[in-house]
Design a protein around this motif. Structure first.
Motif, PDB file in Angstrom:
ATOM      1  N   TYR A  54     -31.468  43.175 -52.777  1.00 38.12           N
ATOM      2  CA  TYR A  54     -30.241  42.781 -52.082  1.00 38.12           C
ATOM      3  C   TYR A  54     -30.449  41.372 -51.551  1.00 38.12           C
ATOM      4  CZ  TYR A  54     -26.250  42.681 -48.937  1.00 38.12           C
ATOM      5  OH  TYR A  54     -25.073  42.343 -48.327  1.00 38.12           O
ATOM      6  N   GLY A  55     -29.425  40.512 -51.725  1.00 40.25           N
ATOM      7  CA  GLY A  55     -29.617  39.141 -51.293  1.00 40.25           C
ATOM      8  C   GLY A  55     -28.336  38.351 -51.223  1.00 40.25           C
ATOM      9  N   ALA A  56     -28.493  37.053 -50.969  1.00 39.78           N
ATOM     10  CA  ALA A  56     -27.369  36.133 -50.830  1.00 39.78           C
ATOM     11  C   ALA A  56     -27.530  35.001 -51.828  1.00 39.78           C
ATOM     12  CB  ALA A  56     -27.310  35.579 -49.409  1.00 39.78           C
ATOM     13  N   ILE A  57     -26.404  34.565 -52.419  1.00 44.71           N
ATOM     14  CA  ILE A  57     -26.415  33.470 -53.381  1.00 44.71           C
ATOM     15  C   ILE A  57     -25.506  32.351 -52.873  1.00 44.71           C
ATOM     16  CG2 ILE A  57     -24.605  34.611 -54.734  1.00 44.71           C
ATOM     17  CD1 ILE A  57     -25.673  33.162 -57.207  1.00 44.71           C
ATOM     18  N   SER A  90     -21.913  34.311 -51.472  1.00 39.88           N
ATOM     19  CA  SER A  90     -21.637  35.748 -51.472  1.00 39.88           C
ATOM     20  C   SER A  90     -22.940  36.515 -51.304  1.00 39.88           C
ATOM     21  CB  SER A  90     -20.946  36.197 -52.769  1.00 39.88           C
ATOM     22  OG  SER A  90     -21.872  36.250 -53.834  1.00 39.88           O
ATOM     23  N   ASN A  91     -22.831  37.801 -50.961  1.00 38.10           N
ATOM     24  CA  ASN A  91     -23.969  38.717 -50.894  1.00 38.10           C
ATOM     25  C   ASN A  91     -23.798  39.776 -51.983  1.00 38.10           C
ATOM     26  OD1 ASN A  91     -24.977  37.435 -48.571  1.00 38.10           O
ATOM     27  ND2 ASN A  91     -23.684  38.689 -47.256  1.00 38.10           N
ATOM     28  N   GLY A 120     -25.369  41.512 -59.785  1.00 36.57           N
ATOM     29  CA  GLY A 120     -23.980  41.095 -59.748  1.00 36.57           C
ATOM     30  C   GLY A 120     -23.777  39.918 -58.814  1.00 36.57           C
ATOM     31  N   PHE A 121     -24.739  38.975 -58.818  1.00 35.36           N
ATOM     32  CA  PHE A 121     -24.642  37.840 -57.911  1.00 35.36           C
ATOM     33  C   PHE A 121     -23.526  36.903 -58.361  1.00 35.36           C
ATOM     34  CE2 PHE A 121     -29.015  39.135 -56.922  1.00 35.36           C
ATOM     35  CZ  PHE A 121     -28.922  39.166 -55.536  1.00 35.36           C
ATOM     36  N   LYS A 122     -22.439  36.881 -57.603  1.00 36.28           N
ATOM     37  CA  LYS A 122     -21.303  36.018 -57.902  1.00 36.28           C
ATOM     38  C   LYS A 122     -20.871  35.307 -56.629  1.00 36.28           C
ATOM     39  CE  LYS A 122     -19.344  38.479 -61.871  1.00 36.28           C
ATOM     40  NZ  LYS A 122     -18.122  39.077 -62.455  1.00 36.28           N
TER      41      LYS A 122
END
Length: 253
Positions: A54-57, A90-91, A120-122
């Motif tokens: 889980y992360g942030a882009i 986004s996260n 699904g990092f968008k």
């Protein structure tokens, strides 16, 4: 009295012989508690596992990335007020797998690992512009957006760790390739007097590098759990930065 002592001695001999004949069952030799209390774990060898993250882009898109789409709109009267786009954020979450090999020299562990994440990092950025008349009423509205997605990334890592009982804290650095998709959109009202392009999309193979920290903890046999932090930077096309935490379960052969 002599008979009682003789019977006890014979019973002890039979019990010892019976215990010696019992099979050595692997599941009786260790437990999760035994694994976490072991002072010397051999980390050398091949291993595989699965993981989730889980992360942030954040994607550093150009503020005028949609200027080509916006230029296809022709206003029937009031001027359009296109607003610039900011960096996209986004996260999100993802999942994947890893496999590698460790070499161990005393307490020092060095290895190489292949790591893959499908996510699904968008990151999304959008803006709305409005044009007002002399009466402060809205006479034209524009909407524009950009979505930058990093859906897959595979990397090859170099790892260095220090065996501390059943724990293996480590640091890693690596490089790899992935898939990046950029979706762009624009609309304006009132409608233009000629057909306009409202949507554009492209996908591209991109490259980047990653680094981070983590630790493996041996549970029982070759089964271990993993927790780590990774920083990933996609350096080609549109620069994207992903900060994520991961948890995994693996097995060392």
């Amino acid at each position: 009295m002599r008979r009682l002592l003789l019977a006890a001695a014979m019973l002890g001999t039979v019990s010892a012989a019976h215990a010696a004949d019992m099979p050595d069952l692997p599941f009786l030799r260790g437990s999760f508690t035994d694994g976490l209390s072991r002072s010397n774990v051999n980390w050398e060898g091949y291993y595989v596992g699965g993981q989730g993250e889980y992360g942030a882009i954040t994607s550093k898109i150009s503020s005028t990335i949609n200027s080509d789409i916006q230029s296809t709109f022709v206003t029937p009267g009031p001027a359009y007020n296109w607003q610039p786009l900011a960096f996209a954020h986004s996260n999100s979450a993802g999942y994947g797998a890893f496999a590698g090999y460790n070499g161990q020299w005393d307490d020092v562990v060095l290895g190489v690992e292949a790591n893959y994440i499908h996510g699904g990092f968008k990151s999304t950025s959008n803006s709305v512009g409005q044009t007002f008349n002399n009466l402060n009423a809205v006479i034209a509205t524009t909407v524009t957006s950009a979505v930058v997605g990093v859906s897959d990334f595979g990397s090859l890592r170099a790892r260095a760790g220090y065996a501390w009982g059943c724990f293996l804290p480590y640091a890693f650095i690596g490089g790899g390739v992935g898939s990046q998709t950029v979706d762009r959109y624009a609309s304006a009202s009132p409608s233009s007097v000629q057909p306009a392009t409202t949507f554009a999309s492209k996908s591209k193979l991109v490259y980047g590098y990653s680094g981070g920290l983590g630790f493996d903890a041996m549970l029982v046999g070759g089964l271990f759990v993993r927790v780590e932090y990774e920083y990933l930077r996609v350096t080609s096309d549109i620069e994207s930065n992903v900060n994520s935490v991961r948890a995994g379960l693996g097995y060392k052969f």
